[in-house]
Design an enzyme around this catalytic site. Structure first.
Site, PDB file in Angstrom:
ATOM      1  N   HIS A   1     -12.419   3.653  -9.344  1.00 34.39           N
ATOM      2  CA  HIS A   1     -11.030   4.064  -9.093  1.00 34.39           C
ATOM      3  C   HIS A   1     -10.110   3.702 -10.263  1.00 34.39           C
ATOM      4  O   HIS A   1      -9.345   4.542 -10.755  1.00 34.39           O
ATOM      5  CB  HIS A   1     -10.549   3.405  -7.798  1.00 34.39           C
ATOM      6  CG  HIS A   1      -9.249   3.933  -7.285  1.00 34.39           C
ATOM      7  ND1 HIS A   1      -9.068   5.250  -6.944  1.00 34.39           N
ATOM      8  CD2 HIS A   1      -8.060   3.321  -7.050  1.00 34.39           C
ATOM      9  CE1 HIS A   1      -7.827   5.431  -6.530  1.00 34.39           C
ATOM     10  NE2 HIS A   1      -7.190   4.275  -6.588  1.00 34.39           N
TER      11      HIS A   1
ATOM     12  N   GLU B   1       0.831  -1.209   0.000  1.00 34.47           N
ATOM     13  CA  GLU B   1       0.000   0.000   0.000  1.00 34.47           C
ATOM     14  C   GLU B   1       0.865   1.259   0.000  1.00 34.47           C
ATOM     15  O   GLU B   1       0.590   2.215  -0.740  1.00 34.47           O
ATOM     16  CB  GLU B   1      -0.925  -0.014   1.224  1.00 34.47           C
ATOM     17  CG  GLU B   1      -1.704   1.272   1.455  1.00 34.47           C
ATOM     18  CD  GLU B   1      -2.712   1.602   0.362  1.00 34.47           C
ATOM     19  OE1 GLU B   1      -3.220   2.745   0.355  1.00 34.47           O
ATOM     20  OE2 GLU B   1      -2.997   0.725  -0.490  1.00 34.47           O
TER      21      GLU B   1
ATOM     22  N   HIS C   1      -3.645  -9.122 -16.672  1.00 32.64           N
ATOM     23  CA  HIS C   1      -5.010  -8.773 -17.069  1.00 32.64           C
ATOM     24  C   HIS C   1      -5.217  -7.262 -17.003  1.00 32.64           C
ATOM     25  O   HIS C   1      -5.806  -6.663 -17.907  1.00 32.64           O
ATOM     26  CB  HIS C   1      -5.988  -9.494 -16.137  1.00 32.64           C
ATOM     27  CG  HIS C   1      -7.373  -9.622 -16.682  1.00 32.64           C
ATOM     28  ND1 HIS C   1      -7.665 -10.232 -17.888  1.00 32.64           N
ATOM     29  CD2 HIS C   1      -8.575  -9.219 -16.179  1.00 32.64           C
ATOM     30  CE1 HIS C   1      -8.964 -10.202 -18.100  1.00 32.64           C
ATOM     31  NE2 HIS C   1      -9.541  -9.587 -17.082  1.00 32.64           N
TER      32      HIS C   1
ATOM     33  N   HIS D   1       2.431   1.798  -3.407  1.00 36.25           N
ATOM     34  CA  HIS D   1       1.449   2.307  -4.367  1.00 36.25           C
ATOM     35  C   HIS D   1       1.233   3.806  -4.172  1.00 36.25           C
ATOM     36  O   HIS D   1       1.157   4.564  -5.148  1.00 36.25           O
ATOM     37  CB  HIS D   1       0.129   1.548  -4.200  1.00 36.25           C
ATOM     38  CG  HIS D   1      -0.964   2.051  -5.094  1.00 36.25           C
ATOM     39  ND1 HIS D   1      -0.822   2.153  -6.466  1.00 36.25           N
ATOM     40  CD2 HIS D   1      -2.232   2.489  -4.820  1.00 36.25           C
ATOM     41  CE1 HIS D   1      -1.935   2.624  -6.996  1.00 36.25           C
ATOM     42  NE2 HIS D   1      -2.797   2.844  -6.019  1.00 36.25           N
TER      43      HIS D   1
ATOM     44  N   HIS E   1     -19.597  -9.988 -16.057  1.00 41.09           N
ATOM     45  CA  HIS E   1     -18.350  -9.469 -16.632  1.00 41.09           C
ATOM     46  C   HIS E   1     -17.912 -10.310 -17.828  1.00 41.09           C
ATOM     47  O   HIS E   1     -17.479  -9.771 -18.853  1.00 41.09           O
ATOM     48  CB  HIS E   1     -17.255  -9.462 -15.570  1.00 41.09           C
ATOM     49  CG  HIS E   1     -15.913  -9.060 -16.108  1.00 41.09           C
ATOM     50  ND1 HIS E   1     -15.693  -7.838 -16.711  1.00 41.09           N
ATOM     51  CD2 HIS E   1     -14.714  -9.735 -16.156  1.00 41.09           C
ATOM     52  CE1 HIS E   1     -14.421  -7.764 -17.096  1.00 41.09           C
ATOM     53  NE2 HIS E   1     -13.819  -8.899 -16.781  1.00 41.09           N
TER      54      HIS E   1
END
Length: 302
Positions: free
Chosen positions: A122, A57, A275, A60, A213
């Site tokens: 986001h 975290e 992905h 990032h 999806h």
């Protein structure tokens, strides 16, 4: 054109890719609360405790903050250097505004918490900032070439593909992000159907999210194939359009393959990050097509 500006564009584009991949890594590893409810500090301190979640975290956040400085520098420099190019100022503003939006959304999620519906935005907001930076960088390189001044043709069918696919891709991206934020990635352990043991149709909420999806992604896959075939038949002499669609076709195949691999590998992190990487690259190319459509329509009006 200034080589330093080109270098900054390349570095900023790569940095924004790391922001996107880093965000996916945070979600996939469940590290969103690795720094607790503290922001911009990590658990109340500048440097985090040495746990995997806090390091992911914090890293990032660090990459996002560094990227923010780079994006701002690129926006200001391109505004001054190639501000005469019509798209420059718009893209400069978009890159900065959407980077700020994604940072605020991430910070709000940490401090106040947020629903999966909101958090799924986001990644999409970050994608827009990345695409804006990518296009800004292309404009810098384009300013030294003759491509921009060359006339070109985009028929109504191809315009429909270019505009429709970019809009629909954003919808599919949202459904994919929603899959991640609802922990539905392994809700269906078979492919293409949800489960061969308990019936082919989904029965639970998370299964419906996953299969929704997949259905949306399948339509996108078919649509890009159709657009690529159209480009191969009608636009072989227009390299930007032809090769753009050929690369898009390769990327959507890789995107689908990595998605299937995520299921069969039971959420292997490498496949999951691939992905996110492939869809980011695809979205960037599709946004370039949108730029070409806007230019062509102005060209026709003259």
């Amino acid at each position: 054109m200034n080589k330093a500006l080109k270098g900054l564009g390349i570095i900023t584009t790569i940095a924004m890719l790391f922001v996107l991949i880093g965000g996916a890594l945070v979600t996939k590893t469940g590290s969103g609360m690795g720094c607790g409810r503290s922001w911009p500090l990590c658990n109340g301190s500048i440097f985090p405790a040495l746990t995997l979640e806090s390091i992911i975290e914090w890293s990032h956040r660090f990459v996002s903050g560094t990227s923010g400085v780079l994006v701002l520098a690129l926006a200001i420099w391109t505004w001054k250097k190639i501000g005469h190019i019509r798209e420059t100022k718009f893209l400069a503003v978009m890159s900065v505004v959407f980077l700020i939006l994604q940072a605020l959304l991430g910070a709000a999620a940490v401090v106040f918490g947020s629903s999966a519906l909101i958090m799924a935005l986001h990644f999409g907001i970050s994608l827009i900032s990345f695409a804006s930076v990518l296009l800004l960088t292309l404009l810098v390189f384009e300013a030294d070439s003759k491509q921009k001044s060359e006339s070109f043709y985009i028929g109504k069918t191809m315009q429909f593909h270019m505009i429709g696919i970019i809009i629909y891709t954003y919808v599919v991206v949202y459904t994919g992000a929603y899959v991640r934020h609802t922990s539905s990635s392994l809700a269906c352990l078979d492919f293409p159907m949800c489960s061969t043991e308990n019936g082919w149709l989904p029965g639970k909420f998370h299964e419906w999210v996953q299969m929704g999806h997949r259905a949306a992604a399948l339509l996108l896959f078919a649509w890009i194939i159709a657009a690529a075939v159209h480009a191969a038949r009608q636009y072989k002499n227009q390299k930007r359009i032809y090769w753009g669609w050929m690369i898009s076709l390769i990327l959507i195949i890789l995107q689908a393959a990595s998605g299937i691999a995520v299921v069969y590998s039971r959420l292997d992190l490498g496949f999951a990050l691939a992905h996110a990487f492939f869809i980011s690259c695809l979205f960037g190319i599709l946004c370039y097509f949108l730029l070409l459509v806007a230019r062509y329509r102005r060209q026709v009006q003259k």
